[in-house]
Design a protein around this motif. Structure first.
Motif, PDB file in Angstrom:
ATOM      1  N   PRO A 101     -10.275  -4.783  54.350  1.00  0.00           N
ATOM      2  CA  PRO A 101     -10.057  -6.052  53.651  1.00  0.00           C
ATOM      3  C   PRO A 101      -9.368  -7.106  54.515  1.00  0.00           C
ATOM      4  CG  PRO A 101      -9.455  -4.215  52.238  1.00  0.00           C
ATOM      5  CD  PRO A 101      -9.701  -3.647  53.593  1.00  0.00           C
ATOM      6  N   SER A 102      -8.465  -6.670  55.388  1.00  0.00           N
ATOM      7  CA  SER A 102      -7.776  -7.618  56.265  1.00  0.00           C
ATOM      8  C   SER A 102      -8.753  -8.272  57.234  1.00  0.00           C
ATOM      9  CB  SER A 102      -6.661  -6.915  57.046  1.00  0.00           C
ATOM     10  OG  SER A 102      -5.685  -6.394  56.180  1.00  0.00           O
ATOM     11  N   ILE A 103      -9.595  -7.458  57.857  1.00  0.00           N
ATOM     12  CA  ILE A 103     -10.584  -7.995  58.790  1.00  0.00           C
ATOM     13  C   ILE A 103     -11.562  -8.905  58.060  1.00  0.00           C
ATOM     14  CG2 ILE A 103     -12.521  -7.361  60.298  1.00  0.00           C
ATOM     15  CD1 ILE A 103     -10.941  -4.893  61.087  1.00  0.00           C
ATOM     16  N   TYR A 104     -12.007  -8.460  56.887  1.00  0.00           N
ATOM     17  CA  TYR A 104     -12.927  -9.277  56.098  1.00  0.00           C
ATOM     18  C   TYR A 104     -12.279 -10.626  55.761  1.00  0.00           C
ATOM     19  CZ  TYR A 104     -16.386 -10.451  52.514  1.00  0.00           C
ATOM     20  OH  TYR A 104     -17.367 -11.080  51.786  1.00  0.00           O
ATOM     21  N   SER A 105     -11.009 -10.588  55.376  1.00  0.00           N
ATOM     22  CA  SER A 105     -10.313 -11.815  54.986  1.00  0.00           C
ATOM     23  C   SER A 105     -10.209 -12.799  56.142  1.00  0.00           C
ATOM     24  CB  SER A 105      -8.915 -11.475  54.460  1.00  0.00           C
ATOM     25  OG  SER A 105      -9.000 -10.695  53.281  1.00  0.00           O
ATOM     26  N   LEU A 106     -10.106 -12.289  57.364  1.00  0.00           N
ATOM     27  CA  LEU A 106     -10.077 -13.166  58.537  1.00  0.00           C
ATOM     28  C   LEU A 106     -11.470 -13.706  58.847  1.00  0.00           C
ATOM     29  CD1 LEU A 106      -7.693 -11.095  60.845  1.00  0.00           C
ATOM     30  CD2 LEU A 106      -7.132 -13.168  59.568  1.00  0.00           C
ATOM     31  N   LEU A 107     -12.463 -12.813  58.800  1.00  0.00           N
ATOM     32  CA  LEU A 107     -13.828 -13.213  59.132  1.00  0.00           C
ATOM     33  C   LEU A 107     -14.391 -14.226  58.145  1.00  0.00           C
ATOM     34  CD1 LEU A 107     -15.371  -9.735  60.112  1.00  0.00           C
ATOM     35  CD2 LEU A 107     -14.842 -11.636  61.651  1.00  0.00           C
ATOM     36  N   MET A 108     -14.033 -14.090  56.868  1.00  0.00           N
ATOM     37  CA  MET A 108     -14.665 -14.939  55.854  1.00  0.00           C
ATOM     38  C   MET A 108     -14.302 -16.410  56.050  1.00  0.00           C
ATOM     39  SD  MET A 108     -12.534 -14.092  52.349  1.00  0.00           S
ATOM     40  CE  MET A 108     -10.888 -14.780  52.070  1.00  0.00           C
ATOM     41  N   ILE A 113      -1.300  -9.309  56.299  1.00  0.00           N
ATOM     42  CA  ILE A 113      -2.075  -8.765  57.417  1.00  0.00           C
ATOM     43  C   ILE A 113      -1.159  -8.422  58.590  1.00  0.00           C
ATOM     44  CG2 ILE A 113      -3.825  -9.327  59.154  1.00  0.00           C
ATOM     45  CD1 ILE A 113      -5.271 -10.936  56.974  1.00  0.00           C
ATOM     46  N   ALA A 114      -0.163  -9.265  58.841  1.00  0.00           N
ATOM     47  CA  ALA A 114       0.805  -8.983  59.910  1.00  0.00           C
ATOM     48  C   ALA A 114       1.564  -7.700  59.606  1.00  0.00           C
ATOM     49  CB  ALA A 114       1.761 -10.153  60.062  1.00  0.00           C
ATOM     50  N   SER A 115       1.938  -7.513  58.355  1.00  0.00           N
ATOM     51  CA  SER A 115       2.642  -6.296  57.951  1.00  0.00           C
ATOM     52  C   SER A 115       1.784  -5.058  58.178  1.00  0.00           C
ATOM     53  CB  SER A 115       3.050  -6.401  56.478  1.00  0.00           C
ATOM     54  OG  SER A 115       3.526  -5.168  55.994  1.00  0.00           O
ATOM     55  N   ILE A 116       0.510  -5.168  57.837  1.00  0.00           N
ATOM     56  CA  ILE A 116      -0.410  -4.035  58.017  1.00  0.00           C
ATOM     57  C   ILE A 116      -0.558  -3.693  59.496  1.00  0.00           C
ATOM     58  CG2 ILE A 116      -2.831  -3.340  57.756  1.00  0.00           C
ATOM     59  CD1 ILE A 116      -2.771  -5.124  55.180  1.00  0.00           C
ATOM     60  N   CYS A 117      -0.659  -4.710  60.330  1.00  0.00           N
ATOM     61  CA  CYS A 117      -0.775  -4.481  61.781  1.00  0.00           C
ATOM     62  C   CYS A 117       0.448  -3.744  62.316  1.00  0.00           C
ATOM     63  CB  CYS A 117      -0.950  -5.816  62.504  1.00  0.00           C
ATOM     64  SG  CYS A 117      -2.510  -6.652  62.158  1.00  0.00           S
ATOM     65  N   GLY A 162     -19.188 -14.681  49.135  1.00  0.00           N
ATOM     66  CA  GLY A 162     -18.657 -14.389  50.473  1.00  0.00           C
ATOM     67  C   GLY A 162     -17.155 -14.488  50.594  1.00  0.00           C
ATOM     68  N   LEU A 163     -16.506 -15.274  49.742  1.00  0.00           N
ATOM     69  CA  LEU A 163     -15.058 -15.464  49.833  1.00  0.00           C
ATOM     70  C   LEU A 163     -14.371 -14.700  48.709  1.00  0.00           C
ATOM     71  CD1 LEU A 163     -14.690 -19.239  50.746  1.00  0.00           C
ATOM     72  CD2 LEU A 163     -14.285 -17.274  52.201  1.00  0.00           C
ATOM     73  N   GLN A 164     -13.936 -13.498  49.014  1.00  0.00           N
ATOM     74  CA  GLN A 164     -13.271 -12.668  48.004  1.00  0.00           C
ATOM     75  C   GLN A 164     -11.769 -12.906  48.005  1.00  0.00           C
ATOM     76  OE1 GLN A 164     -16.566 -12.313  47.222  1.00  0.00           O
ATOM     77  NE2 GLN A 164     -15.489 -10.878  45.905  1.00  0.00           N
ATOM     78  N   ASN A 165     -11.141 -12.515  46.925  1.00  0.00           N
ATOM     79  CA  ASN A 165      -9.689 -12.639  46.797  1.00  0.00           C
ATOM     80  C   ASN A 165      -9.029 -11.501  47.583  1.00  0.00           C
ATOM     81  OD1 ASN A 165      -7.014 -12.918  46.013  1.00  0.00           O
ATOM     82  ND2 ASN A 165      -7.505 -13.415  43.896  1.00  0.00           N
ATOM     83  N   GLY A 166      -8.920 -11.709  48.886  1.00  0.00           N
ATOM     84  CA  GLY A 166      -8.343 -10.689  49.749  1.00  0.00           C
ATOM     85  C   GLY A 166      -6.908 -10.365  49.398  1.00  0.00           C
ATOM     86  N   THR A 167      -6.171 -11.367  48.916  1.00  0.00           N
ATOM     87  CA  THR A 167      -4.778 -11.137  48.522  1.00  0.00           C
ATOM     88  C   THR A 167      -4.694 -10.129  47.388  1.00  0.00           C
ATOM     89  OG1 THR A 167      -4.329 -13.436  49.118  1.00  0.00           O
ATOM     90  CG2 THR A 167      -2.633 -12.272  47.864  1.00  0.00           C
ATOM     91  N   LEU A 168      -5.615 -10.230  46.429  1.00  0.00           N
ATOM     92  CA  LEU A 168      -5.636  -9.277  45.316  1.00  0.00           C
ATOM     93  C   LEU A 168      -5.974  -7.878  45.805  1.00  0.00           C
ATOM     94  CD1 LEU A 168      -5.578  -8.536  42.324  1.00  0.00           C
ATOM     95  CD2 LEU A 168      -7.955  -9.311  42.155  1.00  0.00           C
TER      96      LEU A 168
END
Length: 287
Positions: A262-269, A183-187, A238-244
């Motif tokens: 997906p990044s935002i979802y992974s943080l929110l979940m 997520i840091a890389s994407i930002c 509700g908890l998806q494999n965001g890494t995948l």
């Protein structure tokens, strides 16, 4: 350079994570699917059918198009990860059902993600943007980074049970670190465009998470009449494999814009799962 490093390291990290998932599995987890078919069927339908359909509805409702819509839909195709098993334990859910869903659906999604992902690229793509998700290459990649490591992990569990049991708790922690790094890389990659894409995809990601968790919980209670299984299905949906999802997006599709949802979802979940866990722990478990 940072982005290239993460893109190279992410598949390796995911292999290690999925090996850890396999170390938490035994053949009993697969036999449980036969022993409790109704609970597994309800959970699988919620995760593999309800979740993508709701994603399509939310994308239409919020008017998302292009990479943002594609990224959110690809996330909805991904199975639950090791984190869902941990939250199920904390929420006093049916851990056996959670592990069974994670294991079996994890073997199915390498076949469904390339097909439905290719559909999303065509359906949500916009003029001037060309992304390709080659079916065979994507399937091969997912088999290598998800299915084979799980099998290897199960073999380790069988022949080195003590080591596997000690290593398993570190899987969730490692997956969180990897997710944070990606997520840091994407930002960094998006730079000034980050806020624009975050505001665009944030409401849709939150809606997807809240609606699917709520419907999973309601469906579990209504159809199974077991509070612990309802909690499990809610968390699994509700908890998806965001890494995948981010591995597919950053290494195959190579689109930072697609990775925002997906990044935002992974943080929110993590927030919603924690609040849900605190809430259900105050409620009595019913038979």
């Amino acid at each position: 350079m940072f982005e290239t490093l993460v893109r190279t390291a992410l598949p390796i990290a995911l292999i290690l994570i999925m090996t850890g998932v396999g170390m938490g599995l035994t053949t009993a987890d697969f036999r449980r699917v036969v022993q409790q078919p109704k609970a597994f069927f309800v959970g699988a339908v919620c995760q593999m059918l309800l979740l993508p359909l709701i994603a399509v509805g939310i994308i239409a409702l919020t008017g998302l198009t292009g990479p943002v819509a594609i990224g959110l839909f690809i996330l909805a195709l991904c199975p639950g990860g090791a984190t869902s098993n941990m939250y199920t334990l904390l929420a006093r859910g049916d851990v056996g059902l959670s592990v069974s869903l994670t294991a079996v659906i994890g073997f199915i999604t390498p076949f469904t993600i390339p097909i439905l992902g290719a559909w999303a690229l065509q359906h949500y793509g916009v003029a001037g943007q060309t992304f390709e998700l080659p079916l065979f290459d994507t399937w091969k990649t997912l088999i290598i980074v998800t299915v084979l490591p799980v099998i290897i992990g199960m073999i380790i569990r069988h022949y080195a049970t003590g080591f596997a049991q000690k290593a398993e708790p570190w899987v969730s922690r490692f997956s969180v670190i990897v997710l944070a790094l990606v997520i840091a890389s994407i930002c960094v990659s998006l730079g000034a465009r980050l806020i624009e894409f975050a505001l665009l995809s944030g409401p849709a990601a939150l809606l997807l998470n809240l609606i699917t968790m709520a419907l999973g919980y309601v469906a579990g209670n209504a159809l199974l009449h077991h509070e612990d299984q309802a909690r499990t299905i809610s968390i699994e949906v509700g908890l998806q494999n965001g890494t995948l999802a981010l591995m597919i997006i950053t290494t195959i599709l190579q689109s930072p814009e697609m990775a925002v949802a997906p990044s935002i979802y992974s943080l929110l979940m993590f927030v919603t799962a924690t609040l849900f866990t605190l809430w259900v722990r105050k409620r009595p478990l019913t038979a």
